[in-house]
Write a protein that holds these residues in place. Sequence first.
Motif, short mmCIF file in Angstrom:
data_model
loop_
_atom_site.label_atom_id
_atom_site.label_comp_id
_atom_site.label_asym_id
_atom_site.label_seq_id
_atom_site.Cartn_x
_atom_site.Cartn_y
_atom_site.Cartn_z
N ILE A 57 -7.37 -9.03 -67.81
CA ILE A 57 -7.29 -8.05 -68.90
C ILE A 57 -7.21 -6.63 -68.35
O ILE A 57 -6.39 -5.83 -68.78
CB ILE A 57 -8.49 -8.22 -69.86
CG1 ILE A 57 -8.36 -9.53 -70.63
CG2 ILE A 57 -8.59 -7.04 -70.82
CD1 ILE A 57 -9.58 -9.91 -71.43
N PHE A 58 -8.06 -6.31 -67.38
CA PHE A 58 -8.03 -4.97 -66.79
C PHE A 58 -6.69 -4.71 -66.09
O PHE A 58 -6.16 -3.61 -66.13
CB PHE A 58 -9.19 -4.76 -65.83
CG PHE A 58 -10.51 -4.57 -66.50
CD1 PHE A 58 -10.61 -3.99 -67.75
CD2 PHE A 58 -11.68 -4.99 -65.89
CE1 PHE A 58 -11.84 -3.81 -68.37
CE2 PHE A 58 -12.91 -4.81 -66.49
CZ PHE A 58 -12.98 -4.22 -67.74
N LEU A 62 -4.15 -4.02 -68.83
CA LEU A 62 -4.37 -2.69 -69.40
C LEU A 62 -3.93 -1.59 -68.43
O LEU A 62 -3.36 -0.58 -68.85
CB LEU A 62 -5.84 -2.51 -69.77
CG LEU A 62 -6.31 -3.33 -70.98
CD1 LEU A 62 -7.81 -3.20 -71.17
CD2 LEU A 62 -5.56 -2.95 -72.23
N THR A 63 -4.16 -1.80 -67.15
CA THR A 63 -3.71 -0.82 -66.16
C THR A 63 -2.18 -0.72 -66.17
O THR A 63 -1.62 0.38 -66.13
CB THR A 63 -4.21 -1.20 -64.76
OG1 THR A 63 -5.64 -1.25 -64.78
CG2 THR A 63 -3.75 -0.21 -63.71
N ILE A 100 -0.20 -1.36 -68.72
CA ILE A 100 0.20 -0.69 -69.96
C ILE A 100 -0.07 0.81 -69.87
O ILE A 100 0.74 1.62 -70.31
CB ILE A 100 -0.52 -1.33 -71.17
CG1 ILE A 100 -0.03 -2.76 -71.36
CG2 ILE A 100 -0.28 -0.52 -72.43
CD1 ILE A 100 -0.83 -3.56 -72.36
N ILE A 101 -1.20 1.19 -69.29
CA ILE A 101 -1.52 2.61 -69.14
C ILE A 101 -0.48 3.30 -68.26
O ILE A 101 -0.06 4.42 -68.56
CB ILE A 101 -2.94 2.79 -68.57
CG1 ILE A 101 -3.98 2.39 -69.63
CG2 ILE A 101 -3.18 4.21 -68.09
CD1 ILE A 101 -5.38 2.25 -69.11
N LEU A 112 -1.79 -0.24 -76.54
CA LEU A 112 -3.17 0.15 -76.25
C LEU A 112 -3.99 0.31 -77.52
O LEU A 112 -5.16 -0.07 -77.56
CB LEU A 112 -3.20 1.46 -75.45
CG LEU A 112 -2.89 1.33 -73.97
CD1 LEU A 112 -2.85 2.70 -73.32
CD2 LEU A 112 -3.90 0.44 -73.27
N LEU A 161 -4.65 -3.34 -78.60
CA LEU A 161 -5.53 -4.08 -77.69
C LEU A 161 -6.92 -3.47 -77.59
O LEU A 161 -7.92 -4.16 -77.76
CB LEU A 161 -4.90 -4.19 -76.31
CG LEU A 161 -3.64 -5.04 -76.23
CD1 LEU A 161 -3.01 -4.92 -74.86
CD2 LEU A 161 -3.96 -6.48 -76.56
N LEU A 162 -6.98 -2.18 -77.28
CA LEU A 162 -8.28 -1.55 -77.11
C LEU A 162 -8.91 -1.18 -78.45
O LEU A 162 -10.11 -1.36 -78.66
CB LEU A 162 -8.17 -0.30 -76.24
CG LEU A 162 -7.85 -0.55 -74.77
CD1 LEU A 162 -7.71 0.78 -74.04
CD2 LEU A 162 -8.90 -1.40 -74.12
#
Length: 85
Positions: free
Chosen positions: A7-8, A11-12, A14-15, A29, A32-33
């Motif tokens: 997951i991290f 997310l990284t 996507i960021i 984001l 998800l977040l």
Amino acid sequence: MLIRTLIFGALTFIIMKMYRGKSWARIALIILLGGIGTLSLVIDPIKWLLEGNSLGTMFDGVELTSLLFAASRVVHLAAVLMLLL
């Protein structure tokens, strides 16, 4: 541990895409977040209340770490709500 790492990593990724100007990454984001992350924060307290516990007993025997964790949940939810407004 493996799921959290995946997951991290996602997310990284996507960021980084959002940083490079990809508009879909901002939406991802938020979903998800903002959405799933918020659900993961409120599911446990809701289950606890549905099990018959009351708000009055919530602070019985609470430790400092539990209070700090609860405060971090409240700050997270406030930040998500601010983004949506």
